[in-house]
Design a protein around this motif. Sequence first.
Motif, PDB file in Angstrom:
ATOM      1  N   LEU A 289      25.264 -31.272 -41.820  1.00 46.32           N
ATOM      2  CA  LEU A 289      25.245 -30.466 -40.588  1.00 46.32           C
ATOM      3  C   LEU A 289      24.217 -31.090 -39.797  1.00 46.32           C
ATOM      4  O   LEU A 289      23.092 -31.472 -40.143  1.00 46.32           O
ATOM      5  N   PRO A 290      24.589 -31.058 -38.454  1.00 46.56           N
ATOM      6  CA  PRO A 290      23.352 -31.315 -37.609  1.00 46.56           C
ATOM      7  C   PRO A 290      21.808 -30.637 -37.738  1.00 46.56           C
ATOM      8  O   PRO A 290      21.866 -29.580 -38.225  1.00 46.56           O
ATOM      9  N   ALA A 291      20.787 -31.478 -37.993  1.00 50.09           N
ATOM     10  CA  ALA A 291      19.401 -31.007 -38.243  1.00 50.09           C
ATOM     11  C   ALA A 291      18.941 -30.257 -37.282  1.00 50.09           C
ATOM     12  O   ALA A 291      18.378 -30.893 -36.233  1.00 50.09           O
ATOM     13  N   THR A 292      18.961 -29.073 -37.238  1.00 53.13           N
ATOM     14  CA  THR A 292      18.396 -28.248 -36.238  1.00 53.13           C
ATOM     15  C   THR A 292      17.109 -27.466 -36.701  1.00 53.13           C
ATOM     16  O   THR A 292      16.987 -26.861 -37.631  1.00 53.13           O
ATOM     17  N   VAL A 293      16.305 -27.343 -35.866  1.00 51.06           N
ATOM     18  CA  VAL A 293      14.893 -26.799 -35.622  1.00 51.06           C
ATOM     19  C   VAL A 293      14.436 -26.273 -34.355  1.00 51.06           C
ATOM     20  O   VAL A 293      13.854 -27.143 -33.797  1.00 51.06           O
ATOM     21  N   ASP A 294      15.049 -25.155 -34.000  1.00 48.38           N
ATOM     22  CA  ASP A 294      14.965 -24.447 -32.668  1.00 48.38           C
ATOM     23  C   ASP A 294      13.579 -23.608 -32.750  1.00 48.38           C
ATOM     24  O   ASP A 294      13.848 -22.618 -33.569  1.00 48.38           O
ATOM     25  N   ILE A 295      12.581 -23.920 -32.166  1.00 45.56           N
ATOM     26  CA  ILE A 295      11.434 -23.097 -32.359  1.00 45.56           C
ATOM     27  C   ILE A 295      11.265 -22.433 -30.988  1.00 45.56           C
ATOM     28  O   ILE A 295      11.215 -22.958 -29.839  1.00 45.56           O
ATOM     29  N   ASP A 296      11.090 -21.299 -31.253  1.00 42.99           N
ATOM     30  CA  ASP A 296      10.563 -20.235 -30.144  1.00 42.99           C
ATOM     31  C   ASP A 296       9.280 -19.628 -30.063  1.00 42.99           C
ATOM     32  O   ASP A 296       8.944 -18.969 -30.849  1.00 42.99           O
ATOM     33  N   PRO A 297       8.550 -20.471 -29.697  1.00 40.07           N
ATOM     34  CA  PRO A 297       6.864 -20.306 -29.669  1.00 40.07           C
ATOM     35  C   PRO A 297       6.419 -18.639 -29.237  1.00 40.07           C
ATOM     36  O   PRO A 297       5.580 -18.150 -29.642  1.00 40.07           O
ATOM     37  N   ASP A 298       7.242 -18.264 -28.179  1.00 39.25           N
ATOM     38  CA  ASP A 298       6.920 -16.744 -27.609  1.00 39.25           C
ATOM     39  C   ASP A 298       7.489 -15.842 -28.829  1.00 39.25           C
ATOM     40  O   ASP A 298       6.630 -14.857 -28.958  1.00 39.25           O
TER      41      ASP A 298
ATOM     42  N   ARG B 198       7.909 -16.606 -31.869  1.00 35.18           N
ATOM     43  CA  ARG B 198       7.207 -16.883 -33.118  1.00 35.18           C
ATOM     44  C   ARG B 198       8.211 -16.864 -34.047  1.00 35.18           C
ATOM     45  O   ARG B 198       8.355 -16.528 -35.271  1.00 35.18           O
ATOM     46  N   THR B 199       9.515 -17.541 -33.746  1.00 28.60           N
ATOM     47  CA  THR B 199      10.583 -17.982 -34.725  1.00 28.60           C
ATOM     48  C   THR B 199      11.288 -19.286 -34.758  1.00 28.60           C
ATOM     49  O   THR B 199      10.688 -20.008 -33.846  1.00 28.60           O
ATOM     50  N   ALA B 200      11.673 -19.673 -35.657  1.00 24.69           N
ATOM     51  CA  ALA B 200      12.618 -20.947 -35.580  1.00 24.69           C
ATOM     52  C   ALA B 200      13.826 -20.759 -36.316  1.00 24.69           C
ATOM     53  O   ALA B 200      14.109 -20.293 -37.381  1.00 24.69           O
ATOM     54  N   THR B 201      14.949 -21.428 -35.781  1.00 22.07           N
ATOM     55  CA  THR B 201      16.215 -21.447 -36.153  1.00 22.07           C
ATOM     56  C   THR B 201      16.586 -22.687 -36.950  1.00 22.07           C
ATOM     57  O   THR B 201      16.153 -23.895 -36.248  1.00 22.07           O
ATOM     58  N   VAL B 202      16.719 -22.783 -38.211  1.00 23.39           N
ATOM     59  CA  VAL B 202      16.481 -24.196 -39.042  1.00 23.39           C
ATOM     60  C   VAL B 202      17.836 -24.023 -39.767  1.00 23.39           C
ATOM     61  O   VAL B 202      18.548 -23.006 -40.299  1.00 23.39           O
ATOM     62  N   SER B 203      18.417 -25.447 -39.958  1.00 28.11           N
ATOM     63  CA  SER B 203      19.818 -25.536 -40.496  1.00 28.11           C
ATOM     64  C   SER B 203      19.459 -25.303 -42.009  1.00 28.11           C
ATOM     65  O   SER B 203      18.494 -25.590 -42.497  1.00 28.11           O
ATOM     66  N   GLY B 204      20.475 -24.692 -42.555  1.00 30.33           N
ATOM     67  CA  GLY B 204      20.285 -24.181 -43.959  1.00 30.33           C
ATOM     68  C   GLY B 204      20.235 -25.364 -45.113  1.00 30.33           C
ATOM     69  O   GLY B 204      19.535 -25.223 -46.120  1.00 30.33           O
TER      70      GLY B 204
END
Length: 437
Positions: free
Chosen positions: A71-80, A82-88
């Motif tokens: 699956l697409p390699a996703t690393v979506d970081i929300d610095p405000d 302090r989270t990241a949504t990451v591909s399993g």
Amino acid sequence: MRRTTGATPDRITANWAGNIVFHAAHLHTPATVDELRETVAASGCLRALGSGHSFNALADTTGDLVSVAGLPATVDIDPDARTATVSGGLRFAGFTDALHRAGLALHNLGSLPHISLAGACATGTHGSGVGNGSLATAVRALELVTADGSLLTLERGDADFAGAVVSLGSLGIVTRATLDLVPAFAMRQWVYEGLPGAVLRERLDEILTAAYSVSLFTRWRADEIDQVWLKQRTGDPVPGAAGGEGAAPASWLGARLADGARHPVPGMDPVHCTVQGGESGPWHERLPHFRPEFTPSNGDELQSEYFVARQDALAAYEALRTVADRIAPVLQIGEIRTVAATDLWLDPAHGRDSVAFHFTWIKDLEAVAPVLAAIEEVLAPFAVRPHWGKVFVMGGERLRELYPRFEDFRSLAGRLDPSGTFRNELTSQFFGWDRSE
């Protein structure tokens, strides 16, 4: 179009250790979430395949295997936030550097950075540190594909969330997870050798709390700890140093500072290990024991791990000493670590601060199995819980007694997977399921 690969010898046929040969007829490697949904909906019997680092048949199935690594390699970081949504399907080594570059970090990592995010969380895998929960405690939201191909998102606070994070792959296929992060930090680590058993007995809690992450390695041959690995946040007091400042002392609690790099297994080349000797570096290059660019061994091993309440750690250690003469001949190395209590229903550290006794065995299950039975017998008075992804002999009736939310999890699985799509022989043994339930 679903991408289907026959389980031929040049593809995936066994786990990393080679002790489990998969029985699946096909391995599906979907390239999109929609392809994954189609694959799941079309299959009556399916299991997720992570990095293959489980040492039992948890990922095995007579139906289909599916990998989300494509699956697409996703690393979506929300610095405000302090989270990241990451591909399993991403392995920890595949995204931790991106977090660090953004000035953020995970609270902890396991000894291997080679394992997948979804697989590690699903089995309650952990690092060490009295204040550090398992890797799954960083998860604040999960997206998964359920048995009918639906896409389900669960967030912390939802009624089912605490049952879904450590789920042994029994609820669905995790596509991504949103992780809580902390500000990035630097670390340094030291190795001490020859900690006397008498000191361990007198000062166990002091030893386990001496650093951000502490690992005790022992071959269970002599009444001592062979190596103590202290992973300290740079700037925190140095254990044993005058005023907590300066270089690490040459002697600490009767143990000697190593005069060079060490591997946990005697005789193995430490080139595979993360930097020691007090040299400061990023958190993701010190918290694991092993470097991502190296395979730490050739898989010629088996592993087990058992969790007891931290308050019972010393008594459990003494109980294990009574069967040390059976442990040592089939052991490569043992490790003792701490894990903070969690509220995740199937986490081995659920509801209690824990100490985990880890065993890396020779690759001979026939020789190891009776030793596992002896370990489980002497640790039974401490309500010992095994690591779900490693080898143990404990049956489902005993497991049912050890987890207060066990029946709640069975009910949750029944609601999300009423046809038993994600069940296999091993999970059916754990939870008393059959395919028609």
